[in-house]
Design a protein around this motif. Structure first.
Motif, mmCIF file in Angstrom:
data_model
loop_
_atom_site.group_PDB
_atom_site.id
_atom_site.type_symbol
_atom_site.label_atom_id
_atom_site.label_comp_id
_atom_site.label_asym_id
_atom_site.label_seq_id
_atom_site.Cartn_x
_atom_site.Cartn_y
_atom_site.Cartn_z
ATOM 1 N N ARG A 76 -1.617 -13.289 0.647
ATOM 2 C CA ARG A 76 -2.482 -13.198 1.763
ATOM 3 C C ARG A 76 -2.286 -12.917 3.106
ATOM 4 N N SER A 78 -3.101 -12.976 6.435
ATOM 5 C CA SER A 78 -3.689 -14.268 6.849
ATOM 6 C C SER A 78 -2.451 -15.699 6.771
ATOM 7 N N ASP A 86 -8.443 -10.339 6.222
ATOM 8 C CA ASP A 86 -7.713 -10.916 5.005
ATOM 9 C C ASP A 86 -9.372 -9.523 4.112
ATOM 10 N N TYR A 102 -5.408 -8.789 -0.174
ATOM 11 C CA TYR A 102 -3.822 -9.562 0.053
ATOM 12 C C TYR A 102 -3.364 -8.298 -0.111
ATOM 13 N N ARG A 127 -8.507 -2.381 -2.447
ATOM 14 C CA ARG A 127 -7.956 -3.230 -2.371
ATOM 15 C C ARG A 127 -6.120 -3.341 -3.288
#
Length: 339
Positions: A76, A78, A86, A102, A127
């Motif tokens: 992730r 963040s 994210d 991610y 993503r």
């Protein structure tokens, strides 16, 4: 259609385009599509002979998936940098579910002979890892890259909208060098474009730095020098991407001299209307003669029924790429693009 063998077939084609062809690539590739000419990639290795590979512990991951040739690791953004996003924004369904996500990393199994590092950029709205579905959409490509001996980083970046969209450069044709400036800001985080707002923490370069630093802190050693004094060592890295991601790989290779650029269903940006006469047929950065891209480093793969097929060929022509040498096509599309 979505057939396991055909998905594998396209993934193998992609590995050829990315300069990661294995010694025993299925010869059906040649008969079904016509191949990109071999450039001695069977013996290619970017690593020091003294390098001893040991994959990191899956404990570094927010989620992981074991595959035939290693494991995939979701991280992730963040968690590594509290200023990194994210998602594009909260409140709207599209902003919460399209783009970013991610990071995904692919680590080959222990004992694999490592040939280098490949960085892959997802296409617009895709993503690398979906936290809600807990899926790695590019699993097949990542697994084939591991089989070919490459550690892969798939970077989640500012890709909510396409460069060639109404929200970006199609809707901003009055901005000189729109596509070039948008790509530069997405890559570097420097405030050079009035069309996008990409904070440093969401830029490609910063996210690569942060991810590499995290791996180093966790004791993992990359086979090549990834950064030096905070500067990414592009000349040691193989880059590739799909759609918008292909354009980023090409842009970085042109202006920062990456080791290789792999264009999967990509390779064109819309022109702006500055000047309005004569109207140019492609984005300014493609035409920019101040920097010459080394086309020997570029390979491309495109489906003949891609809606942007003709535009991609225009991009290849502008770059001087030759069919059968630098690019190849296949079709009709034999896979579903889950990005």
């Amino acid at each position: 259609m979505h057939n396991d063998r055909r998905v594998l077939f396209v993934a193998l084609l992609a590995m050829m385009a990315c300069g990661m062809k294995e010694d025993d690539v299925d010869p059906v590739i040649d008969t079904d599509t016509g191949s990109i000419q071999d450039t001695d990639d069977d013996d290619i290795s970017d690593t020091d002979e003294a390098y001893v590979y040991q994959p990191p512990s899956p404990a570094i991951c927010d989620d992981m998936l074991e595959t035939e040739n290693g494991y995939l690791c979701a991280v992730r953004p963040s968690r590594l940098d509290e200023q990194a996003r994210d998602i594009f924004a909260s409140g709207e369904l599209g902003d919460e579910n399209l783009g970013f996500g991610y990071h995904a990393m692919a680590f080959p199994s222990a004992g694999t002979t490592i040939k280098g590092v490949y960085i892959h950029f997802t296409g617009s709205m895709g993503r690398p890892y979906h936290p809600r579905s807990q899926k790695f959409p590019s699993q097949q490509l990542l697994d084939e890259a591991m089989a070919a001996g490459f550690i892969t980083l798939q970077i989640a970046y500012h890709n909510r909208y396409a460069v060639n969209s109404d929200r970006e450069c199609i809707g901003s044709s009055d901005v000189d060098n729109c596509a070039g400036l948008v790509r530069y800001e997405k890559i570097t985080g420097e405030d050079v474009s009035s069309v996008v707002d990409v904070p440093l923490a969401d830029s490609i370069i910063q996210r690569i730095r942060t991810l590499v630093s995290y791996c180093n802190e966790e004791g993992f050693e990359f086979p090549v020098r990834m950064t030096a004094d905070g500067v990414i060592q592009w000349t040691t890295l193989r880059l590739g991407g799909h759609s918008q991601g292909a354009g980023h790989a090409l842009y970085i290779t042109k202006y920062w001299d990456a080791a290789h650029a792999c264009l999967l269903g990509g390779g064109y940006d819309v022109p702006d209307a500055v000047p309005s006469i004569p109207l140019e047929g492609i984005a300014d950065w493609y035409i920019d003669a101040s920097v010459a891209v080394d086309i020997s480093k570029i390979r491309a793969l495109v489906a003949v029924d891609d809606s942007s097929y003709d535009a991609f060929l225009r991009g290849y022509d502008q770059l001087g790429l030759e069919e059968g040498v630098h690019w190849a096509s296949f079709g009709p599309a034999a896979y579903t693009d889950w990005e």
